[in-house]
Design an enzyme around this catalytic site. Structure first.
Site, PDB file in Angstrom:
ATOM      1  N   MET A  18       0.773  -1.089  -0.044  1.00 22.78           N
ATOM      2  CA  MET A  18       0.123  -0.040  -0.001  1.00 22.78           C
ATOM      3  C   MET A  18       0.958   1.426  -0.084  1.00 22.78           C
ATOM      4  O   MET A  18       0.604   2.409  -0.428  1.00 22.78           O
ATOM      5  CB  MET A  18      -1.006  -0.030   1.151  1.00 22.78           C
ATOM      6  CG  MET A  18      -2.055  -1.235   1.184  1.00 22.78           C
ATOM      7  SD  MET A  18      -3.340  -0.454   2.287  1.00 22.78           S
ATOM      8  CE  MET A  18      -2.506  -0.803   3.877  1.00 22.78           C
ATOM      9  N   ASP A  37      11.214   3.720   4.706  1.00 22.46           N
ATOM     10  CA  ASP A  37      10.978   2.191   5.061  1.00 22.46           C
ATOM     11  C   ASP A  37      12.480   1.627   5.294  1.00 22.46           C
ATOM     12  O   ASP A  37      13.712   2.418   5.336  1.00 22.46           O
ATOM     13  CB  ASP A  37      10.793   1.590   3.580  1.00 22.46           C
ATOM     14  CG  ASP A  37      10.015   0.366   3.806  1.00 22.46           C
ATOM     15  OD1 ASP A  37      10.574  -0.535   4.331  1.00 22.46           O
ATOM     16  OD2 ASP A  37       8.990   0.384   3.125  1.00 22.46           O
ATOM     17  N   ASP A  60      13.452   3.657  10.682  1.00 29.01           N
ATOM     18  CA  ASP A  60      12.574   2.619  11.587  1.00 29.01           C
ATOM     19  C   ASP A  60      11.743   3.737  12.605  1.00 29.01           C
ATOM     20  O   ASP A  60      12.120   4.422  13.111  1.00 29.01           O
ATOM     21  CB  ASP A  60      13.844   2.189  12.666  1.00 29.01           C
ATOM     22  CG  ASP A  60      12.954   1.475  13.906  1.00 29.01           C
ATOM     23  OD1 ASP A  60      11.812   1.195  13.743  1.00 29.01           O
ATOM     24  OD2 ASP A  60      13.852   0.764  14.857  1.00 29.01           O
ATOM     25  N   VAL A  61      10.261   3.351  11.911  1.00 31.84           N
ATOM     26  CA  VAL A  61       9.125   4.284  12.707  1.00 31.84           C
ATOM     27  C   VAL A  61       9.460   4.392  14.134  1.00 31.84           C
ATOM     28  O   VAL A  61       8.543   5.096  14.667  1.00 31.84           O
ATOM     29  CB  VAL A  61       8.000   3.970  12.033  1.00 31.84           C
ATOM     30  CG1 VAL A  61       7.998   4.156  10.431  1.00 31.84           C
ATOM     31  CG2 VAL A  61       7.617   2.661  12.153  1.00 31.84           C
ATOM     32  N   ASN A  87       1.604   4.709   7.484  1.00 31.67           N
ATOM     33  CA  ASN A  87       1.359   3.570   6.823  1.00 31.67           C
ATOM     34  C   ASN A  87       2.079   2.364   7.170  1.00 31.67           C
ATOM     35  O   ASN A  87       1.568   1.231   7.200  1.00 31.67           O
ATOM     36  CB  ASN A  87       1.787   3.724   5.105  1.00 31.67           C
ATOM     37  CG  ASN A  87       1.414   2.518   4.390  1.00 31.67           C
ATOM     38  OD1 ASN A  87       0.535   1.879   4.200  1.00 31.67           O
ATOM     39  ND2 ASN A  87       2.595   1.919   4.260  1.00 31.67           N
ATOM     40  N   TYR A 155      -1.891  -6.864  17.397  1.00 33.16           N
ATOM     41  CA  TYR A 155      -2.338  -6.103  16.045  1.00 33.16           C
ATOM     42  C   TYR A 155      -3.481  -5.504  16.226  1.00 33.16           C
ATOM     43  O   TYR A 155      -3.672  -4.261  15.769  1.00 33.16           O
ATOM     44  CB  TYR A 155      -2.427  -7.184  14.913  1.00 33.16           C
ATOM     45  CG  TYR A 155      -2.762  -6.619  13.488  1.00 33.16           C
ATOM     46  CD1 TYR A 155      -1.672  -5.664  12.723  1.00 33.16           C
ATOM     47  CD2 TYR A 155      -4.093  -6.273  13.066  1.00 33.16           C
ATOM     48  CE1 TYR A 155      -1.820  -5.132  11.583  1.00 33.16           C
ATOM     49  CE2 TYR A 155      -4.222  -5.966  11.875  1.00 33.16           C
ATOM     50  CZ  TYR A 155      -3.202  -5.458  10.933  1.00 33.16           C
ATOM     51  OH  TYR A 155      -3.638  -4.466   9.902  1.00 33.16           O
ATOM     52  N   LYS A 159      -3.937  -1.203  16.523  1.00 41.53           N
ATOM     53  CA  LYS A 159      -4.728  -0.539  15.394  1.00 41.53           C
ATOM     54  C   LYS A 159      -6.257   0.225  16.168  1.00 41.53           C
ATOM     55  O   LYS A 159      -6.483   1.093  15.568  1.00 41.53           O
ATOM     56  CB  LYS A 159      -5.284  -1.884  14.466  1.00 41.53           C
ATOM     57  CG  LYS A 159      -4.196  -2.213  13.539  1.00 41.53           C
ATOM     58  CD  LYS A 159      -3.404  -1.169  12.714  1.00 41.53           C
ATOM     59  CE  LYS A 159      -2.616  -1.667  11.921  1.00 41.53           C
ATOM     60  NZ  LYS A 159      -1.690  -0.658  11.057  1.00 41.53           N
ATOM     61  N   THR A 190      -1.566  -7.223  -0.835  1.00 43.41           N
ATOM     62  CA  THR A 190      -0.319  -6.700  -0.481  1.00 43.41           C
ATOM     63  C   THR A 190       0.686  -7.954   0.204  1.00 43.41           C
ATOM     64  O   THR A 190      -0.145  -9.044   0.270  1.00 43.41           O
ATOM     65  CB  THR A 190      -0.291  -5.683   0.467  1.00 43.41           C
ATOM     66  OG1 THR A 190      -0.653  -6.218   1.669  1.00 43.41           O
ATOM     67  CG2 THR A 190      -1.192  -4.529   0.129  1.00 43.41           C
TER      68      THR A 190
END
Length: 248
Positions: A18, A37, A60-61, A87, A155, A159, A190
């Site tokens: 995405m 990324d 690295d977010v 994202n 997860y 979210k 994806t």
């Protein structure tokens, strides 16, 4: 003139899936885009393909220092960041709660939840100074309800957290002209989603009223709208892109 002409965007997790679709569409619509990324090879190749309006920065977010470097690079190359697409995300092992380790839980939440928090914190000062901006946080239908077939506790929790942070920051910073919205994809074609389902997502499609998984571009169109001035009075909202999966 494209729908994002004059916008400077940061898109995390942009090397594939995405994020790649978002980046391609944003460039076509006139934005200048910083792609980030951990996949340095894929990210650099995509930025090279997209041309002079694209810049890749390895990130690295979950690292605040990396976020500072991304914002500095964006400002040095293009100017103040006015669009952020949070994202980047991971699913982690698809296991029940009793089989899920603390290490796995913290790893998923560090990317999906902490990464979004750090991203908003990093870009908000510049957006406020610039007179406004748009933040689009990619959550999931797992942030709307439990999805036991292709999810896990971390997860799902992360979210839901993205959904909650989105509303809070939208309320806190609306007066500064900053809009914040969340997008909740269902089953999207994806690499990450396919690895969490079966046989190219064939089994997943059986529970989708529209009868198929979505293409990444179908999510990108919603992200584009939220990033653009067309969504000038849209903030603090959820946008589900799931082919009516959770409606049925």
């Amino acid at each position: 003139m494209g729908r994002l002409a004059g916008k400077v965007a940061v898109i995390t997790g942009a090397a594939q899936g995405m994020g790649e679709a978002h980046a391609r569409l944003f460039i076509r619509e006139g934005a200048q885009v910083v792609l980030t990324d951990l996949n340095e090879e894929g990210g650099r190749a995509l930025a090279h393909e997209l041309g002079g309006n694209a810049l890749f920065v390895r990130q690295d977010v979950a690292c605040a220092g990396d976020w500072e470097a991304v914002v500095r690079a964006a400002e040095a190359r293009f100017g103040p960041v006015t669009v952020l697409v949070n994202n980047a995300g991971i699913i982690g092992p698809v296991k029940g709660l009793l089989e899920f380790s603390e290490e796995d839980y913290l790893r998923v939440c560090s990317v999906n939840q902490l990464g979004v928090f750090l991203g908003m914190k990093a870009v908000l000062p510049g957006m406020i100074k610039a007179g406004g901006g748009s933040i689009v946080n990619i959550s999931s239908i797992a942030g709307m309800l439990g999805t036991k077939e292709s999810s896990n506790a971390a997860y799902c929790a992360s979210k839901w957290a993205v959904r909650g942070m989105t509303k809070l920051v939208a309320a806190q910073h609306g007066a500064s002209g900053v809009r914040v919205n969340s997008v909740h994809p269902g089953y999207i074609l994806t690499p990450m989603m396919i690895s969490a389902t079966d046989e190219q997502g064939g089994g997943a499609a059986d529970v989708i009223p529209l009868g198929r998984m979505a293409r990444p571009e179908e999510v990108s169109n919603v992200v584009l709208f939220l990033a653009s001035d067309e969504a000038s009075f849209v903030s603090g909202t959820e946008h589900v892109v799931d082919g009516a999966m959770i409606a049925g």
